[in-house]
Scaffold this motif. Structure first.
Motif, short mmCIF file in Angstrom:
data_model
loop_
_atom_site.label_atom_id
_atom_site.label_comp_id
_atom_site.label_asym_id
_atom_site.label_seq_id
_atom_site.Cartn_x
_atom_site.Cartn_y
_atom_site.Cartn_z
N THR A 327 25.47 -15.69 -69.88
CA THR A 327 24.07 -15.46 -70.26
C THR A 327 23.23 -15.00 -69.07
N SER A 328 23.62 -15.36 -67.86
CA SER A 328 22.85 -14.97 -66.67
C SER A 328 23.30 -13.63 -66.11
N GLN A 329 24.53 -13.21 -66.40
CA GLN A 329 25.06 -11.98 -65.80
C GLN A 329 24.96 -10.77 -66.72
N ARG A 330 24.68 -11.00 -68.01
CA ARG A 330 24.69 -9.90 -68.98
C ARG A 330 23.30 -9.28 -69.12
N CYS A 331 23.26 -7.97 -69.21
CA CYS A 331 22.00 -7.27 -69.48
C CYS A 331 21.59 -7.55 -70.92
N ASP A 341 28.52 -10.00 -62.21
CA ASP A 341 27.91 -11.02 -61.35
C ASP A 341 26.79 -10.46 -60.48
N ASP A 342 26.92 -9.20 -60.06
CA ASP A 342 25.94 -8.62 -59.15
C ASP A 342 24.69 -8.12 -59.85
N ASN A 343 24.63 -8.26 -61.20
CA ASN A 343 23.41 -7.89 -61.91
C ASN A 343 22.24 -8.79 -61.50
N ARG A 344 22.56 -10.03 -61.17
CA ARG A 344 21.51 -11.00 -60.87
C ARG A 344 21.47 -11.31 -59.38
N ASP A 345 20.26 -11.36 -58.84
CA ASP A 345 20.05 -11.74 -57.45
C ASP A 345 18.84 -12.66 -57.42
N GLY A 346 19.09 -13.97 -57.48
CA GLY A 346 17.99 -14.93 -57.52
C GLY A 346 17.18 -14.78 -58.79
N ASP A 347 15.86 -14.59 -58.66
CA ASP A 347 14.99 -14.43 -59.81
C ASP A 347 14.99 -13.00 -60.35
N GLU A 348 15.66 -12.10 -59.66
CA GLU A 348 15.64 -10.69 -60.06
C GLU A 348 16.92 -10.33 -60.80
N PHE A 349 16.74 -9.56 -61.87
CA PHE A 349 17.90 -9.04 -62.61
C PHE A 349 17.74 -7.52 -62.69
N CYS A 350 18.72 -6.83 -62.18
CA CYS A 350 18.73 -5.37 -62.25
C CYS A 350 20.12 -4.94 -62.71
N CYS A 351 20.19 -4.37 -63.90
CA CYS A 351 21.47 -4.00 -64.47
C CYS A 351 22.10 -2.85 -63.66
N LEU A 352 23.32 -3.03 -63.23
CA LEU A 352 24.01 -2.01 -62.45
C LEU A 352 24.38 -0.79 -63.28
N LYS A 353 24.33 -0.93 -64.59
CA LYS A 353 24.70 0.18 -65.47
C LYS A 353 23.48 0.97 -65.94
N CYS A 354 22.49 0.26 -66.50
CA CYS A 354 21.34 0.97 -67.10
C CYS A 354 20.09 0.94 -66.23
N ASP A 355 20.12 0.21 -65.11
CA ASP A 355 19.02 0.12 -64.14
C ASP A 355 17.78 -0.60 -64.67
N ARG A 356 17.88 -1.23 -65.83
CA ARG A 356 16.72 -1.98 -66.33
C ARG A 356 16.53 -3.24 -65.49
N GLU A 357 15.25 -3.60 -65.26
CA GLU A 357 14.93 -4.75 -64.44
C GLU A 357 14.17 -5.79 -65.26
N TYR A 358 14.53 -7.05 -65.09
CA TYR A 358 13.88 -8.16 -65.78
C TYR A 358 13.75 -9.33 -64.81
N HIS A 359 12.88 -10.26 -65.16
CA HIS A 359 12.95 -11.57 -64.51
C HIS A 359 14.27 -12.19 -64.98
N ALA A 360 15.06 -12.72 -64.05
CA ALA A 360 16.41 -13.17 -64.38
C ALA A 360 16.42 -14.26 -65.45
N ASP A 361 15.46 -15.17 -65.40
CA ASP A 361 15.45 -16.26 -66.38
C ASP A 361 15.02 -15.77 -67.75
N TYR A 362 14.11 -14.80 -67.79
CA TYR A 362 13.71 -14.19 -69.06
C TYR A 362 14.88 -13.44 -69.67
N ASN A 363 15.63 -12.74 -68.85
CA ASN A 363 16.82 -12.04 -69.33
C ASN A 363 17.82 -13.04 -69.93
N ALA A 364 18.02 -14.17 -69.25
CA ALA A 364 18.96 -15.19 -69.73
C ALA A 364 18.49 -15.80 -71.04
N ALA A 365 17.19 -16.05 -71.16
CA ALA A 365 16.65 -16.65 -72.39
C ALA A 365 16.90 -15.74 -73.59
#
Length: 406
Positions: A327-331, A341-365
């Protein structure tokens, strides 16, 4: 079409006089004592060190001693306490099989389980077995036609119940069932609020973009308490011991109240978005999954889930728990879902495939809510017609977005 049994929980506050209040608390204390006696016996188990988990064997080993030690606690309540202990022991035995080293079960929750022999339901009240006969407890029901009122209609059959003592009041969590030939309500046209719980930053983040509570503040208060407690222990005087007990009580009350407010806000967020379900991650093996999750934080997560569940039940909202994998690593974008695994860096989530950026916890929710929908869809429970709640609308499992109407 096959008949389906729907099962819900009706949470009802009880109105009892002072004598009944005292008897119910004494009954809860005896119930906890009974469960602990059974757990102690089963834990010590056999000479080979095996935990006894069989309810029949535990009954034979403990029933007479438990009834005598608990001043003839109602026989049905003794059996219910045995069952609770057996379930806890079975969980410990399974953990041992997995190579873990679980602690012996301890029963501290102010609750007691009633089967239909120990509780009788009437239109406006119930009678419950206690340590000294039965008491009458009137229901405190809302005027509106909302749960639990709707569950008290003739359509729903009342089954077993669990009595809880919280904040000086008593509540019945009543299992109610009815049969239907339609698809289960919990998957048909449902709307899910996903919730991600965190050890730092915001304590809870929802799929609707609500950032609730402050885990850092909670942890800070805990550290302050531990520091003061350590100072009192070093002093070693009777006065310091009494101060330490007082500090512990104040911190316990403060933290319980804080987590109550977090859970209340989660339920309000679900109501604001017309959600039928709230989805959390399962807490199983959380220490292995989150390396910096302390025992206190695990307790806080469990409390939030418990408090949310009974508060949500009062409005007919169910709480579900899903497996936490990825749930934390998936876009969370429905057209992507790339997992790394590298999609998430702390509170930041940046998808390595589509480049979309989210707050990591919002992405997980969002992923937590979507995963529950996918589980329904795979099981054929109507998940395709259900939705996950977002900031400005809902999204179904097929990626169709419906904006919120104003």
């Amino acid at each position: 079409m096959a008949t389906v049994e729907l099962r819900r929980t009706a949470v009802v506050k009880l109105d009892v006089d002072d004598d009944a209040h005292r008897l119910l608390q004494e009954t809860i204390d005896r119930f906890k004592q009974a469960a602990q006696m059974v757990a102690d016996d089963g834990w010590n188990g056999t000479e080979d060190g095996y935990i006894v988990t069989s309810k029949t064997e535990l009954h034979d080993r403990t029933y007479d001693d438990v009834r005598e030690a608990t001043d003839e606690l109602n026989a049905d309540l003794v059996c219910a306490a045995r069952n609770r202990a057996a379930d806890a022991l079975d969980s410990c035995a399974e953990k041992r099989k997995d190579g873990k080293n679980p602690s012996k079960p301890q029963f501290t929750s102010d609750s007691v389980v009633y089967n239909l022999n120990a509780i009788t339901y009437y239109d406006d009240y119930a009678t419950l077995a206690t340590v000294d006969g039965r008491i009458e407890a009137e229901y405190v029901l809302p005027d509106e036609d909302v749960p639990p009122t709707t569950y008290f209609s003739e359509d729903w059959e009342k089954r077993e119940a669990t009595l809880h003592h919280r904040d000086g009041d008593y509540y019945l969590h009543i299992a109610v069932v009815r049969e239907t030939e339609t698809e289960p309500e919990d998957a048909e046209n449902g709307t899910v609020l996903g919730v991600d719980l965190n050890v730092d930053g915001h304590l809870a983040v929802t799929s609707t973009g609500a950032f609730i509570g402050n885990a850092d503040y909670l942890n800070h208060k805990r550290r302050e308490y531990e520091k003061r407690r350590g100072q009192m222990q070093q002093t070693g005087t009777r006065s310091a011991h009494l101060t330490m007990k007082s500090l512990g009580g104040r911190f316990a009350n403060w933290s319980e109240d804080y987590l109550h407010r977090v859970s209340k806000t989660l339920v309000q967020e679900a109501l604001a978005h017309d959600c039928t379900h709230i989805a959390f991650e399962k807490l199983t093996h959380i220490r292995e999954r989150i390396s910096n999750a302390s025992k206190f934080q695990q307790w806080a997560f469990r409390r939030i889930q418990e408090y949310t569940e009974y508060k949500a039940a009062e409005y007919g909202i169910a709480v579900e728990k899903i497996a936490p994998q990825y749930t934390s690593q998936r876009c969370s974008h429905v057209d992507c879902s790339f997992t790394h695994d590298d999609n998430r860096d702390g509170d930041e989530f940046c998808c390595l495939k589509c480049d979309r950026e989210y707050h990591a916890d919002y992405n997980a929710a969002k992923n937590i809510a979507r995963k529950l929908l996918q589980n329904w869809h795979k099981s054929g429970s109507g998940g395709a017609t259900s939705h996950l709640a977002l900031k400005s609308g809902t999204l179904n499992v097929n990626g169709i977005f419906t904006p919120t109407t104003v």
